[in-house]
Design an enzyme around this catalytic site. Structure first.
Site, PDB file in Angstrom:
ATOM      1  N   GLY A 263      -6.330 -18.092 -47.753  1.00  0.00           N
ATOM      2  CA  GLY A 263      -5.712 -19.348 -48.166  1.00  0.00           C
ATOM      3  C   GLY A 263      -6.717 -20.283 -48.807  1.00  0.00           C
ATOM      4  O   GLY A 263      -7.781 -19.858 -49.283  1.00  0.00           O
ATOM      5  N   ASN A 264      -6.395 -21.579 -48.806  1.00  0.00           N
ATOM      6  CA  ASN A 264      -7.256 -22.569 -49.454  1.00  0.00           C
ATOM      7  C   ASN A 264      -8.661 -22.591 -48.872  1.00  0.00           C
ATOM      8  O   ASN A 264      -9.651 -22.619 -49.608  1.00  0.00           O
ATOM      9  CB  ASN A 264      -6.635 -23.966 -49.324  1.00  0.00           C
ATOM     10  CG  ASN A 264      -5.443 -24.154 -50.226  1.00  0.00           C
ATOM     11  OD1 ASN A 264      -5.280 -23.449 -51.219  1.00  0.00           O
ATOM     12  ND2 ASN A 264      -4.595 -25.114 -49.902  1.00  0.00           N
TER      13      ASN A 264
ATOM     14  N   CYS B 268     -11.674 -30.424 -38.659  1.00  0.00           N
ATOM     15  CA  CYS B 268     -12.282 -31.240 -39.715  1.00  0.00           C
ATOM     16  C   CYS B 268     -12.603 -32.635 -39.182  1.00  0.00           C
ATOM     17  O   CYS B 268     -13.680 -33.179 -39.430  1.00  0.00           O
ATOM     18  CB  CYS B 268     -11.370 -31.317 -40.932  1.00  0.00           C
ATOM     19  SG  CYS B 268      -9.728 -32.029 -40.620  1.00  0.00           S
TER      20      CYS B 268
ATOM     21  N   GLY C  84      -2.134 -28.103 -45.746  1.00  0.00           N
ATOM     22  CA  GLY C  84      -1.282 -26.945 -45.985  1.00  0.00           C
ATOM     23  C   GLY C  84      -0.556 -26.523 -44.725  1.00  0.00           C
ATOM     24  O   GLY C  84      -0.623 -27.191 -43.685  1.00  0.00           O
TER      25      GLY C  84
ATOM     26  N   GLY D 119      -1.197 -24.219 -42.575  1.00  0.00           N
ATOM     27  CA  GLY D 119      -2.072 -23.997 -41.428  1.00  0.00           C
ATOM     28  C   GLY D 119      -2.414 -25.295 -40.715  1.00  0.00           C
ATOM     29  O   GLY D 119      -2.353 -25.388 -39.489  1.00  0.00           O
TER      30      GLY D 119
ATOM     31  N   SER E 177       0.713 -26.711 -38.908  1.00  0.00           N
ATOM     32  CA  SER E 177       1.122 -25.964 -37.711  1.00  0.00           C
ATOM     33  C   SER E 177       0.132 -26.122 -36.565  1.00  0.00           C
ATOM     34  O   SER E 177       0.429 -25.780 -35.424  1.00  0.00           O
ATOM     35  CB  SER E 177       1.283 -24.475 -38.045  1.00  0.00           C
ATOM     36  OG  SER E 177       0.031 -23.893 -38.365  1.00  0.00           O
TER      37      SER E 177
END
Length: 295
Positions: A12-13, A127, A160, A162, A165
């Protein structure tokens, strides 16, 4: 110096941005990208770049042989990593977990990386944790922190599937990291998804309660030293103002601008995770090769 081979789990990203950053590392050699969607942009880019591509998940990669990677970055999801962790451990891989699963110990490079280089699985918290826990720790290095609360505000566009969720895991894991790594007696974490257009940069706020009469000059110095260290691997990390003091309460405002490698610059929340992952992997690589680390 020989390079240490690495692989990315998750196309993914985050995985794709990580691929670009790893391509520039003087210490790490990316060999493989692992995903489950053969049509994902990440796997397509990896194939075009000449890396090994596995679109059937982790197992086909592990069955291909041990020589492809010593380090595996897991950029999937918290639930998936719980399954991946066991398989990676049994295969003898060092796992860097970019999800909130927290199977292994929490690691924040400016605080405790050197203590966990002999582990088989380490967790990068979140993050928000990577952005704020160093500040809490810096304050705590001068005066005990009885309470720390962090608010991480990110652009909705940078969140996104992920990220969305994992919201519950984000708040729980970050709060635990504030206490366990930041050193606060009590920690709380809040995440806000901001739908503003144009998208905002990642903005973070740390509120901390310290002892009465704490040395303000020393606290400000510790904060600036921590910011300078983080900027060595996340150049877009910066204070938005000087720390604000109100009796024994401290407020610190800062932001994170992404490097714009694959993700837009407003996705500082994702960029700080990929940049931190590379930093951790490079320090681990130095450790296993035997040339010492900067920690």
């Amino acid at each position: 110096m020989r390079k240490v081979k690495v692989a990315i789990l998750g196309s993914g990203n985050i995985g794709t941005d990580l691929m670009i950053k790893l391509g520039r590392s003087p210490i790490l050699e990316l060999t493989s990208m692992i995903g489950i969607d053969p049509d994902s942009d990440g796997l397509r880019r990896a194939k075009a770049a000449g890396y090994y591509v596995f679109d059937g998940g982790l197992q086909p990669f592990l069955e291909s042989g041990a020589e492809l990677a010593d380090i595996v970055f897991d950029a999937t999801s918290a639930k998936a990593h719980i399954l991946h962790a066991k398989a990676l451990r049994e295969a003898g891989k060092f796992a860097i977990d970019l999800t909130p699963a927290a199977v292994g110990p929490y690691v924040v490079p400016s605080v405790n990386l050197g203590a966990h280089l002999n582990e088989t699985n380490i967790n990068l918290i979140t993050c928000g944790g990577q952005a704020t826990i160093p500040i809490v720790h810096a304050i705590g290095s001068v005066s005990p922190v009885s309470y720390a609360e962090i608010v991480a505000t990110i652009s909705s566009k940078s969140a996104g599937p992920g990220t969305r969720s994992n919201i519950d895991e984000f708040t729980e894991t970050t709060a635990q990291g504030i206490e366990a790594i930041g050193g606060a007696k009590k920690g709380k974490a809040i995440i806000i998804l901001n739908p503003a257009e144009p998208p905002i940069l990642m903005r973070d706020t740390v509120y901390a309660v310290v002892d009465e009469g704490a040395d303000r000059q020393a606290i400000v110095k510790a904060i600036h030293q921590t910011v300078a260290y983080i900027q060595s691997y996340v150049p877009g990390y910066r204070l938005r103002s000087e720390p604000i003091f109100d009796e024994n309460k401290i407020t610190v405002f800062f932001e994170v601008e992404g490097a714009g490698n694959y993700l837009p610059t407003y996705s500082g929340n994702l960029d700080i995770m990929t940049a931190t992952a590379v930093k951790v992997a490079e320090e681990y690589a130095k450790y296993v090769v035997g040339i010492g680390t900067s920690m």
